[in-house]
Design a protein around this motif. Structure first.
Motif, PDB file in Angstrom:
ATOM      1  N   ARG A  55      76.987 -15.663  74.360  1.00 22.48           N
ATOM      2  CA  ARG A  55      76.889 -16.569  75.506  1.00 22.48           C
ATOM      3  C   ARG A  55      77.584 -15.977  76.740  1.00 22.48           C
ATOM      4  N   GLN A  80      71.364 -13.287  74.983  1.00 22.09           N
ATOM      5  CA  GLN A  80      71.285 -14.547  74.228  1.00 22.09           C
ATOM      6  C   GLN A  80      69.821 -14.871  73.961  1.00 22.09           C
ATOM      7  N   GLY A  81      69.496 -15.140  72.700  1.00 19.97           N
ATOM      8  CA  GLY A  81      68.091 -15.324  72.329  1.00 19.97           C
ATOM      9  C   GLY A  81      67.564 -16.706  72.661  1.00 19.97           C
ATOM     10  N   TYR A 105      75.465 -13.545  62.291  1.00 21.08           N
ATOM     11  CA  TYR A 105      75.423 -14.284  63.557  1.00 21.08           C
ATOM     12  C   TYR A 105      76.857 -14.723  63.878  1.00 21.08           C
ATOM     13  N   ASN A 120      69.627 -12.928  61.734  1.00 18.51           N
ATOM     14  CA  ASN A 120      70.101 -12.553  63.052  1.00 18.51           C
ATOM     15  C   ASN A 120      71.394 -11.777  62.835  1.00 18.51           C
ATOM     16  N   TYR A 126      64.864 -19.186  62.261  1.00 11.90           N
ATOM     17  CA  TYR A 126      63.727 -18.293  62.596  1.00 11.90           C
ATOM     18  C   TYR A 126      62.635 -18.351  61.523  1.00 11.90           C
ATOM     19  N   ARG A 135      72.079  -5.336  70.601  1.00  8.00           N
ATOM     20  CA  ARG A 135      70.969  -6.224  70.220  1.00  8.00           C
ATOM     21  C   ARG A 135      70.208  -6.680  71.453  1.00  8.00           C
TER      22      ARG A 135
HETATM   23  N1  GLN Z   1      70.772 -17.674  68.203  1.00  2.00           N
HETATM   24  C1  GLN Z   1      70.731 -17.164  69.545  1.00  2.00           C
HETATM   25  C2  GLN Z   1      71.282 -15.759  69.605  1.00  2.00           C
HETATM   26  O1  GLN Z   1      71.743 -15.242  68.637  1.00  2.00           O
HETATM   27  C3  GLN Z   1      71.530 -17.977  70.501  1.00  2.00           C
HETATM   28  C4  GLN Z   1      72.062 -19.232  69.969  1.00  2.00           C
HETATM   29  C5  GLN Z   1      73.117 -19.815  70.819  1.00  2.00           C
HETATM   30  O2  GLN Z   1      73.610 -19.178  71.749  1.00  2.00           O
HETATM   31  N2  GLN Z   1      73.451 -21.018  70.476  1.00  2.00           N
HETATM   32  O3  GLN Z   1      71.241 -15.182  70.661  1.00  2.00           O
END
Ligand code: GLN
Length: 399
Positions: free
Chosen positions: A17, A33-34, A121, A170, A201, A367
């Motif tokens: 983030r 950030q995904g 993650y 992830n 996912y 990533r």
């Molecule tokens: N899952 C997403 C990531 O890995 C983001 C999830 C999140 O920021 N809450 O980028």
């Protein structure tokens, strides 16, 4: 100044983030950030507008609005191949993030051990600290991100209460095979432990890989807490709609934790999201095709540029190897985080440093994600093609 809790000293803010915030500051392309840059399906947006007029606007039932839970049970039961009771086997949470935190707080006492695959993650690290659990890391070994099942057995023998399985995974894009899940699950049953999955996912799995639901394996439902979310499947990451599916006795406890953590997920958004949950199979097929095309487009582009990377079997993440750059004298004291910040400023593309996912001292991976429209992906690849040039310029500046 009074002291803060010691637990907050043990972790940083989320690097994922944080990269988004730095990216926004420099107006770079955000592949850190995904989350998608395209809107949710039009039917969902139209329904949301209608809900704005008609409500509900007050609290939903703390563990999820009845119609939302019913639609969720139906959709998820269909894919899992097992009927789910919306009255007793689901708790709706504020995103997958709360689902995982709530699952951990429901099953862990301070000091309990929990196995976590590495890379992982980054939320799981903070989840473990906040719930008092002690992580035991099981390496996922590149290039296939396989693991030694003996280590999982050892972890359970050492008293692990649970194992967290992010599937599809992830950040490495691994999709656990049926056999791998069976091996993990059999050990969990043998040692009377839990399997906590993160399956956000689930619909981004690329042929020939197939998603297998651990909770639906024979005899496993009572041992599996499935954490999930609508964020990725319906492109609504800002709606913060997540849930846990599990056996009634565990869900009953999880509902108490959830109630006092957040009371509930946003009522109008639950109402609007029912429209997504009731879409037919075609929707999920199209989603998979769209992301397959994006993965191929992005990975082909990286190949053309000559950047080394893995090819994910699931998720929308790719790990790119920046080792050759960091080995140069000018970069030798840089961390992968330094490199990512530099890349935002000098190349205009944001990535997440791999070190925020690995327990091992990994400093050579970043990533990137490809949940972007084609034009943006093209532009990002174009910018990335100038990465070697930017590295050379940095080296000249170094001398
Ligand atoms: N899952 C997403 C990531 O890995 C983001 C999830 C999140 O920021 N809450 O980028």
């Amino acid at each position: 100044m009074p002291q803060l809790s010691s637990r907050v000293q043990l972790f940083t803010d989320s690097v994922i983030r944080r990269m988004t915030r730095i990216c926004n500051q420099y107006d770079a392309i955000n592949l850190s950030q995904g989350f998608p840059d395209f809107p949710p399906p039009v039917a969902l947006r139209e329904r949301l507008a209608q809900v704005a007029a008609d409500g509900p606007h007050q609290y939903a039932v703390t563990f999820g609005a009845p119609n939302f839970r019913a639609a969720l049970a139906k959709k998820q039961g269909h894919f899992m191949g097992r009927e789910i009771d919306p009255e007793t086997e689901i708790v709706v949470t504020c995103g997958g993030t709360e689902a995982m935190m709530c699952a951990m707080m429901t099953i862990c006492n301070p000091g309990d051990k929990v196995m976590v695959f590495s890379p992982f993650y980054e939320n799981y690290g903070a989840d473990a600290i906040l719930s008092g659990a002690e992580p035991i890391y099981i390496p996922l070994v590149p290039p296939d991100f396989g693991f030694d099942v003996q280590l999982v057995g050892q972890g359970f023998r050492a008293g692990a209460k649970a194992i967290i399985v992010c599937n599809p995974s992830n950040p490495c894009g691994k999709v656990f095979t049926r056999q791998e899940l069976m091996d993990i699950c059999q050990l969990a049953v043998k040692y009377d432990a839990f399997v906590v999955t993160d399956e956000v996912y689930e619909h981004m799995v690329y042929a020939p890989a197939e998603h297998v639901y651990a909770a639906a394996l024979p005899g496993m439902f009572d041992h599996v807490l499935t954490c999930n979310s609508l964020s990725k499947t319906y492109s609504i990451t800002g709606w913060r709609l997540g849930y846990i599916v599990g056996p009634a006795n565990v869900i009953e406890a999880a509902r108490k934790v959830h109630d006092f953590l957040t009371v509930g997920a946003a009522a109008p958004l639950q109402e609007a999201a029912v429209t997504g949950l009731t879409m037919g199979d075609e929707y999920y097929k199209d989603l998979r095709e769209m992301y397959t095309a994006k993965r191929d487009f992005f990975c082909d582009g990286l190949d053309r540029i000559g950047l080394k990377h893995n090819v994910p079997a699931g998720t929308y993440f790719v790990l790119v190897d920046i080792g050759e750059f960091l080995e140069r004298p000018c970069f030798k004291d840089w961390t992968d985080l330094d490199f990512c910040v530099w890349m935002i400023k000098n190349v205009g593309v944001a990535a997440v440093p791999g070190s925020s996912f690995f327990r091992e001292p990994v400093n050579h991976l970043i990533r990137l994600h490809f949940a972007r429209g084609e034009e943006v992906l093209k532009e990002a690849l174009d910018r990335l093609s100038r990465l070697p040039e930017a590295v050379a310029a940095q080296e000249r500046a170094c001398k």
